[in-house]
Write an enzyme that holds these catalytic residues in place. Structure first.
Site, PDB file in Angstrom:
ATOM      1  N   MET A 210     -13.707  23.794  17.175  1.00 32.54           N
ATOM      2  CA  MET A 210     -13.948  23.029  15.524  1.00 32.54           C
ATOM      3  C   MET A 210     -13.120  24.470  14.511  1.00 32.54           C
ATOM      4  SD  MET A 210     -17.738  22.845  13.395  1.00 32.54           S
ATOM      5  CE  MET A 210     -18.038  24.464  13.792  1.00 32.54           C
ATOM      6  N   VAL A 212     -11.530  25.240  10.155  1.00 33.86           N
ATOM      7  CA  VAL A 212     -11.579  23.931   9.357  1.00 33.86           C
ATOM      8  C   VAL A 212      -9.658  24.295   8.688  1.00 33.86           C
ATOM      9  CG1 VAL A 212     -12.505  24.820   6.621  1.00 33.86           C
ATOM     10  CG2 VAL A 212     -13.908  23.749   9.005  1.00 33.86           C
ATOM     11  N   ARG A 218     -15.281  28.174   3.571  1.00 33.65           N
ATOM     12  CA  ARG A 218     -15.800  28.843   2.962  1.00 33.65           C
ATOM     13  C   ARG A 218     -16.635  27.695   0.961  1.00 33.65           C
ATOM     14  NH1 ARG A 218     -16.225  33.800   3.789  1.00 33.65           N
ATOM     15  NH2 ARG A 218     -14.939  34.975   4.532  1.00 33.65           N
ATOM     16  N   ILE A 221     -17.096  23.235   5.075  1.00 35.96           N
ATOM     17  CA  ILE A 221     -16.719  22.267   6.131  1.00 35.96           C
ATOM     18  C   ILE A 221     -17.684  22.197   7.496  1.00 35.96           C
ATOM     19  CG2 ILE A 221     -15.261  21.094   6.406  1.00 35.96           C
ATOM     20  CD1 ILE A 221     -13.100  21.719   4.352  1.00 35.96           C
ATOM     21  N   TRP A 223     -19.870  23.895   8.495  1.00 35.37           N
ATOM     22  CA  TRP A 223     -21.544  23.288   8.151  1.00 35.37           C
ATOM     23  C   TRP A 223     -21.875  22.286   8.657  1.00 35.37           C
ATOM     24  CZ3 TRP A 223     -26.210  25.966   8.851  1.00 35.37           C
ATOM     25  CH2 TRP A 223     -27.423  25.125   9.096  1.00 35.37           C
ATOM     26  N   TYR A 257     -25.010  30.149  12.962  1.00 32.20           N
ATOM     27  CA  TYR A 257     -25.466  29.127  14.302  1.00 32.20           C
ATOM     28  C   TYR A 257     -26.779  28.936  14.662  1.00 32.20           C
ATOM     29  CZ  TYR A 257     -21.304  28.191  15.655  1.00 32.20           C
ATOM     30  OH  TYR A 257     -19.450  27.904  15.821  1.00 32.20           O
TER      31      TYR A 257
END
Length: 307
Positions: A210, A212, A218, A221, A223, A257
């Site tokens: 994963m 971004v 920040r 995204i 999440w 997490y």
């Protein structure tokens, strides 16, 4: 960006293997290609309401195998036989859409299409180069390995899938842009042959790879990519457990997490440092009911690369 583990083993020498594991914050795919090579090789590289568009069960009997395969590229169609269950899962993946309104714009998460592969490869390769402090001159080499990995992973669909997120800023003139990507493995057939340690159960869903886009971090995204992953797992498997890795040094992703409901089940031995890898936690979450995921404004915290 908050992320999970991407595993990209590069064999620089037949006797020496270096593992790159990364926690990172639109498209049909090519056939399976083995990337083993005597010099370099890649081995099995990984306000707030959402909605998911899924195929109606009433349409199941009216859909032919040819229509299912329309989501896949031509070489993939003839590469192996898909069972009825696999065909249904391909249809579900084709229809899957996770939509999320953020404070700064809108995010759509869906399965990567073939024409989006190079765009996704570029994002992953840049993230590797950035996190490993490599010069941009190595990015072309990283692109080669990452693309071979994505090709291999697409060949095991629907047992594993690469999701991509596209973002549109409110009032923006740039239109949609690639915001991030994440890989989801659903079962043993989709599991990576060389998973990071501590080793997760092969037959349990696993979230990895994963990342971004840098200028979009920040914004929450990462999440949402995690939530989209959990949602598609709930749709395609009966498993109530999902696993991921987090490096011990990555405090912000670890906190994310924990907030998302993951708990540490095992941690690398200190001897893993002798293999030039960072110590990692294996984390697990017991999934709630499909529509009871807690939402959060947790922002992406950057990118993490476990070594």
């Amino acid at each position: 960006m908050a992320a999970t583990a991407l595993s990209l083993p590069l064999y620089l020498d037949p006797k020496q293997q270096q593992h790159f594991h990364t926690h990172l914050n639109p498209t049909k795919g090519p056939p399976f290609l083995s990337s083993r090579n005597t010099f370099l090789s890649l081995h099995k590289l990984h306000r707030n309401n959402f909605k998911c568009s899924l195929p109606s069960s009433s349409s199941t009997n009216s859909v032919t195998p040819a229509q299912y395969y329309s989501f896949l590229d031509d070489p993939f169609r003839g590469s192996r036989f898909l069972t009825n269950e696999e065909l249904e899962n391909v249809k579900t993946l084709e229809s899957f859409v996770y939509f999320q309104e953020l404070e700064s714009g809108s995010l759509w998460v869906r399965v990567m299409r073939n024409e989006e592969m190079d765009l996704t490869v570029g994002l992953l390769a840049f993230s590797f180069a950035e996190l490993m402090f490599m010069s941009l001159g190595y990015e072309a080499l990283l692109r080669f390995f990452v693309k071979q990995y994505l090709i291999e992973r697409r060949a095991v669909m629907p047992h594993a899938v690469t999701l991509v997120g596209f973002y549109r800023e409110k009032g923006g003139l740039r239109g949609e842009e690639l915001a991030g990507t994440v890989e989801v493995c659903f079962d043993k057939r989709g599991a990576n042959a060389s998973p990071p340690t501590p080793t997760p159960p092969k037959n349990s869903p696993y979230v990895c790879n994963m990342t971004v886009t840098k200028h979009l971090r920040r914004r929450g995204i990462g999440w949402r990519l995690l939530k989209a992953s959990e949602e598609i797992i709930s749709q395609l498997t009966s498993s109530k457990e999902v696993y991921l890795h987090c490096r011990m040094i990555d405090e912000a992703p670890f906190n994310m997490y924990i907030k998302a409901g993951y708990n540490v089940v095992q941690t690398d031995s200190i001897f893993i440092l002798l293999t030039l890898q960072r110590r990692k936690h294996l984390m697990c979450k017991k999934l709630p009911d499909f529509n009871s995921f807690p939402e959060s404004d947790m922002s992406d915290s950057g990118v993490e690369l476990p070594l």
